[in-house]
Design a protein around this motif. Structure first.
Motif, mmCIF file in Angstrom:
data_model
loop_
_atom_site.group_PDB
_atom_site.id
_atom_site.type_symbol
_atom_site.label_atom_id
_atom_site.label_comp_id
_atom_site.label_asym_id
_atom_site.label_seq_id
_atom_site.Cartn_x
_atom_site.Cartn_y
_atom_site.Cartn_z
ATOM 1 N N LEU A 133 3.351 1.178 1.047
ATOM 2 C CA LEU A 133 3.119 1.629 -0.329
ATOM 3 C C LEU A 133 2.402 2.972 -0.422
ATOM 4 O O LEU A 133 2.696 3.779 -1.301
ATOM 5 C CB LEU A 133 2.336 0.557 -1.100
ATOM 6 C CG LEU A 133 3.019 -0.816 -1.188
ATOM 7 C CD1 LEU A 133 2.184 -1.764 -2.030
ATOM 8 C CD2 LEU A 133 4.424 -0.680 -1.763
ATOM 9 N N ASP A 178 -0.082 -1.792 2.311
ATOM 10 C CA ASP A 178 -0.340 -0.514 1.665
ATOM 11 C C ASP A 178 -0.321 0.607 2.695
ATOM 12 O O ASP A 178 0.279 1.661 2.476
ATOM 13 C CB ASP A 178 -1.693 -0.556 0.952
ATOM 14 C CG ASP A 178 -1.917 0.663 0.080
ATOM 15 O OD1 ASP A 178 -1.382 0.686 -1.044
ATOM 16 O OD2 ASP A 178 -2.610 1.593 0.521
ATOM 17 N N MET A 216 2.200 -1.245 -6.904
ATOM 18 C CA MET A 216 2.220 -0.072 -6.033
ATOM 19 C C MET A 216 0.822 0.452 -5.726
ATOM 20 O O MET A 216 0.655 1.357 -4.911
ATOM 21 C CB MET A 216 3.028 1.039 -6.714
ATOM 22 C CG MET A 216 4.531 0.891 -6.598
ATOM 23 S SD MET A 216 5.099 1.137 -4.911
ATOM 24 C CE MET A 216 4.443 2.743 -4.588
#
Length: 614
Positions: free
Chosen positions: A348, A344, A381
């Motif tokens: 992301l 992340d 996501m």
């Protein structure tokens, strides 16, 4: 009478919209209510300013002769003035309705007459021209009020006045009769009609759904009841048409309930840019918007470096693994949680910033079916997306996925206070305090929709033992092939729209030997494809006719075919070679293709797929 009309519905001690709104104005006048771009900069407006403008509108209309229960229409894009006028009308004991700014003069004429509007607000010269073209056929209309006078210098018409003139008239009337405003606010009763929201008119002339104060007060309390809590510090982006029930509640009446900050998008085509600027905490959008955001990222990843593509592929794979636990309501295992945090941070999070979803707490999709795979992608996501379901006739929310009640591929469970059941014919039926009063001036249509105390939605669905419902299609859209096979086209269409190169699709095949499809390409992404592959084209039509583009869409169709049984596969397709927008009759204001109209308008194209030479 709807049995639920006798049930008291109160929010923060108030049972009408004017009462709740004015309480917000008086108790929190200095809190920021909304923001709007002014010469490129975001400007804030407080609840005190909101109230002052709404009061000036309402008192101005009263001075002009507005009587309690009379109708006022608003023809404008989304802006602060839309809300000033809407709440001004309601506080003055009038009934408000919206007209889509994409409507033609003929449609404006129909709606003004159908709702018997006595006053009409228009945004600018373009919208003013529409009503002036047809006003000789709108005898009930008394006055037209214009927001923006740019381009109208020197224009003079006895029936037309500016919004600033109305403000001044209202302020003067309030000074002369200081008690009148509170008296008008007190006139509203829970069972009175507050607003009329017109349906999209896909099966005939638009119908005006009459929603009462009780309907609205009950519905705007739902977000709290289902756990999608809105905070006063939260920001939202207001961009869906305020004429549509989704934004009317999400961006107007829920705003009054939660007192969060509403930001108005500059225009429909600036929504992606405004989304990045605002980075909202809660974002309500229709599937078309979610599909466009996904497509934009998919194309960017394809254009990236090999290392970038590999990093994204790994990060999204980890996201899918971790979010599967979250969707199931289970804790993510420690090692996977650590991997997700790393992916992340490296990948992301940057994508969410690009999309404007980096601060998102709740992402909500509704108003049309959406592919479950698309919802899974957003969860991977790091965007918690919840699908909800409802109609204009039940003031928006009827069922929903929400924390503790989540099953992807369904429209969720009945919202608190809502009863849902499936009829013997498979139709979804609804009952509750949010069910509308009926269609304005259409008793026959009201009788069709409201039977035995239940709202007949026209949607076909199923419900599992846990109460999760799933829509299979609209009753009128079910395809029965020549071989007698029942097929729900929306499932196939949703898979097709998951492609970054397909904007919309209509599956054909009723009483036919096989299924075919009309496809509307995603213009931006297909243009990029054409440029990258040196495909010559001069305009949209030539782009759709290019063999390389037809082959590209053919591959996307074949990929979807692999997910369905043989009888459900698309045998042939054609591309609609007209670039459609919300102004075109083939599209609803929320950018959905109107199946019946498309099948009629493109009948020759459809028949070409069934001719022996095709």
């Amino acid at each position: 009478m709807n049995a639920f009309e006798t049930i008291p519905v109160v929010l923060d001690g108030f049972d009408t919209v004017p009462g709740l709104f004015w309480h917000r104005v008086e108790t929190r006048p200095d809190k920021v209510a909304m923001r709007e771009k002014d010469r490129g900069l975001w400007r804030s407006y407080t609840w005190g300013e909101y109230g002052a403008r709404a009061k000036a509108v309402g008192m101005g209309l009263i001075a002009l002769g507005l009587q309690p229960g009379e109708h006022v229409a608003i023809l404008s894009e989304n802006n602060k003035e839309w809300l000033f006028c809407d709440l001004g009308v309601l506080c003055a004991a009038g009934i408000s309705t919206g007209i889509y700014p994409t409507d033609s003069p003929a449609q404006v004429e129909y709606l003004v007459n159908d709702c018997d509007a006595k006053y009409l607000f228009v945004e600018d010269e373009e919208q003013l021209d529409k009503i002036l073209t047809v006003r000789s056929r709108t005898p009930g209309l008394r006055k037209i009020i214009v927001f923006d006078l740019e381009g109208l210098r020197g224009f003079s018409d006895e029936q037309v006045m500016s919004l600033d003139q109305l403000y001044a008239l209202g302020e003067e009337h309030a000074r002369k009769q200081p008690e009148l405003w509170q008296q008008r606010i007190a006139l509203a009763r829970p069972g009175d009609v507050a607003i009329i929201v017109y349906t999209s008119g896909t099966t005939g002339p638009s119908k005006g759904a009459m929603l009462t104060h009780r309907n609205i007060i009950f519905q705007i309390g739902q977000f709290k009841r289902i756990g999608l809590q809105l905070l006063e510090t939260d920001e939202a982006l207001n961009f869906l048409p305020l004429c549509h029930v989704a934004e009317r509640f999400g961006g107007c009446y829920n705003h009054i309930s939660a007192m969060h900050i509403v930001n108005f998008a500059e225009a429909p085509d600036t929504v992606p840019q405004n989304l990045r600027e605002v980075a909202p905490h809660i974002f309500l959008a229709v599937p078309r918007v979610w599909e466009k955001l996904y497509s934009a990222i998919t194309i960017q990843i394809k254009e990236g470096t090999r290392l970038g593509r590999l990093a994204y592929k790994l990060a999204i794979w980890i996201g899918h693994k971790a979010s599967a636990y979250e969707v199931a309501g289970k804790p993510v295992p420690g090692p996977l949680r650590m991997l997700r945090a790393i992916s992340d941070w490296l990948v992301l999070r940057n994508i969410r910033v690009i999309l404007g979803l980096n601060r998102i707490r709740w992402a909500v999709t509704g108003a049309a079916p959406i592919s479950p795979d698309l919802i899974r992608w957003y969860w991977a996501m790091g965007v918690k997306m919840f699908e909800v379901y409802g109609q204009t006739e039940n003031a928006g929310l009827a069922t929903g996925n929400y924390p503790g009640h989540l099953k992807l591929g369904t429209i969720g469970v009945a919202a608190p206070g809502t009863e849902v059941k499936i009829s013997p014919q498979g139709e979804i039926l609804l009952r509750g305090p949010h069910i509308f009063k009926g269609y304005h001036n259409k008793a026959d249509k009201t009788a069709e929709a409201l039977r035995d105390g239940w709202l007949h939605t026209g949607d076909v669905g199923v419900m599992d033992e846990a109460g999760f419902a799933r829509i299979t299609d609209r009753m009128k859209d079910i395809i029965i092939t020549a071989g007698g096979k029942n097929i729900t086209p929306s499932e196939i269409e949703n898979q097709l729209k998951f492609s970054p190169y397909i904007s919309d699709a209509v599956v054909i095949g009723d009483r036919r030997n096989y299924l075919t499809c009309l496809v509307m390409i995603d213009h931006d992404n297909v243009v990029k494809f054409a440029q990258e592959h040196n495909v010559p084209f001069t305009n949209y039509a030539s782009l759709c006719r290019a063999p390389e583009v037809v082959e590209l869409i053919g591959k996307e169709v074949e990929a979807v075919n692999k997910k369905f049984a043989r009888v459900e596969t698309i045998k042939k397709f054609r591309l609609i070679d007209q670039l459609l927008s919300a102004e075109d009759e083939e599209l609803t204001p929320t950018m959905k293709l109107k199946r019946g109209l498309v099948e009629k308008k493109y009948s020759n194209l459809i028949e070409s797929m069934y001719s022996s030479a095709a």
